[in-house]
Design an enzyme around this catalytic site. Sequence first.
Site, PDB file in Angstrom:
ATOM      1  CG  HIS A   1      -4.499   0.487   1.476  1.00  0.00           C
ATOM      2  ND1 HIS A   1      -4.092   1.515   0.838  1.00  0.00           N
ATOM      3  CD2 HIS A   1      -4.567  -0.523   0.678  1.00  0.00           C
ATOM      4  CE1 HIS A   1      -3.975   1.373  -0.598  1.00  0.00           C
ATOM      5  NE2 HIS A   1      -4.385  -0.084  -0.583  1.00  0.00           N
TER       6      HIS A   1
ATOM      7  CG  ASP B   1      -4.809   0.505  -4.573  1.00  0.00           C
ATOM      8  OD1 ASP B   1      -5.192   0.089  -3.238  1.00  0.00           O
ATOM      9  OD2 ASP B   1      -3.737   0.460  -4.791  1.00  0.00           O
TER      10      ASP B   1
ATOM     11  CG  ASP C   1      -5.327  -3.218  -1.296  1.00  0.00           C
ATOM     12  OD1 ASP C   1      -5.700  -2.547  -1.925  1.00  0.00           O
ATOM     13  OD2 ASP C   1      -4.089  -3.589  -0.888  1.00  0.00           O
TER      14      ASP C   1
ATOM     15  CD  GLU D   1      -1.000  -2.184   0.365  1.00  0.00           C
ATOM     16  OE1 GLU D   1      -0.718  -3.162  -0.135  1.00  0.00           O
ATOM     17  OE2 GLU D   1      -1.092  -1.124  -0.213  1.00  0.00           O
ATOM     18  CD  GLU D   2      -0.887   1.589  -2.563  1.00  0.00           C
ATOM     19  OE1 GLU D   2       0.178   0.554  -2.929  1.00  0.00           O
ATOM     20  OE2 GLU D   2      -1.870   1.515  -3.256  1.00  0.00           O
TER      21      GLU D   2
ATOM     22  CG  HIS E   1      -0.625   1.824  -7.709  1.00  0.00           C
ATOM     23  ND1 HIS E   1       0.320   1.016  -7.441  1.00  0.00           N
ATOM     24  CD2 HIS E   1      -1.677   1.555  -6.752  1.00  0.00           C
ATOM     25  CE1 HIS E   1       0.249   0.386  -6.431  1.00  0.00           C
ATOM     26  NE2 HIS E   1      -1.120   0.707  -5.897  1.00  0.00           N
TER      27      HIS E   1
END
Length: 461
Positions: A276, A288, A348, A321-322, A420
């Site tokens: 993503h 990520d 991912d 995606e998030e 994140h």
Amino acid sequence: MSRRLASAAAAAALLTGGQAYAQDLAAGAAELRDRALADGTAWSIVESLTTEVGPRPAGSPAMLRARDWAVAKLAALGFKNVHLEPFAADAWLRGPESAEVVAPFPQPLHVLGLGRSAPTPRGGIEAEIALFRSFDELLAQPPGSLKGKIAVVTQAMTRTMDGAGYGAINRNRTQGAAEASRRGAVAYLVRSLSTDDARLPHAGAMRQASDAPAIPAAALSVPDAQLLERMVARGRPVRVRLSLASRSDPAAPAWNVVGEIPGREAPDEVVVVGGHLDSWDPGTGAVDDGAGLAVTTAAAKLVGERGAPRRTVRVVLWGAEEMDSSGEAYATAHKAEIGKIVLAAESDAGAGPVWQARLPKGALDHPAMKAFATVLAPLKVVVSREPATVGGSDVAGLIALGAPTVGLTPDTSRYFDLHHSADDTRDKIDPRDLAQSVAVWAAFLYTVADSDIDFRALAGK
Ligand code: ZN
Ligand code: ZN
């Protein structure tokens, strides 16, 4: 011999000569593996994305630059049919945030609002906290018992190689605010889903309750969650002030970016892979999911450089995606071709190295998968007897429609130190791990795209 006869002869040879067929595939896969190990494409993709774009939440101006970056990058790498597939994403963008302990020991707290958090009123919310050491403890509270309080869950996350530690407490972030709101809480704080001890909170999306008020919700850094535990242990009420601003758009313009290596014999049969493109905002989206999109893009490029495979390899860089929007959009848009999607998988789970391969159900003994398995030993990858069930959240919709998937599992031991958080930056990636991951993906994509393996038929046996 006519073309038709030639392919009939090839099919007959397959039935009687599976050995030679497997040997050819194994030789091709080994060649790709070795080229991938010496190839810097994935590394340069991550370097480019994190340097030239940086953080890129869906709905942000940075995502526009990411979209244009992705189109230019895929074209420059030689992909064909490069295009955008627009959709509407559920976007949430952070504004100014702060948190502090007001009493009995005033000091600042390090927090990050969670995606879909409600903003606090201007001036913030100040309330006594109700602290729970586990999510089950929160669930055990009767309705109304948290009225006017800020609920806090401080459960720690376990470090694992396969992401199981994250899976086990994911609900603390995604469902905590809803459960707290149902019990009357005015806000929710969760210990970051992190395996690190850095004083950096880890962001992520959550879901509001449909049957209770939407409330502000934020992640605490690990040391700050521990700080609140120690204050509460002293027996006096702990009061916290929380101020969170944000704006959201339930239908923000977003794009999945697509490029293909067209197949030479069965171009309508498609292997869908990718990562993503969107990321959380504190870091630069390196592990990520810059790493995942770089690994799959580089692997597909290497497969194409060997010559067009039988089937098409399609790289998709999913755009939201998030916030759980891009997979659903992709599945909806590609429902009609689902029978032709040979396999769908997303990388991912960080920058590797890959340590385990979970193949589609029933595929272990197929010559193409045996060919794939023969090249894995020097890469230190084990083939699991367990079939793949999850292939990344952006392909969950395709899998639900019946697309087979694969799990090429990276070692996630360090991933959740970074995931994140502001520490998700390029320097955390080891280029050798990235090259190893590309080698695994390239060998796998090649053995699927250049064979006639039919995972659906194998799963039905
Ligand atoms: Zn991700
Ligand atoms: Zn993520």
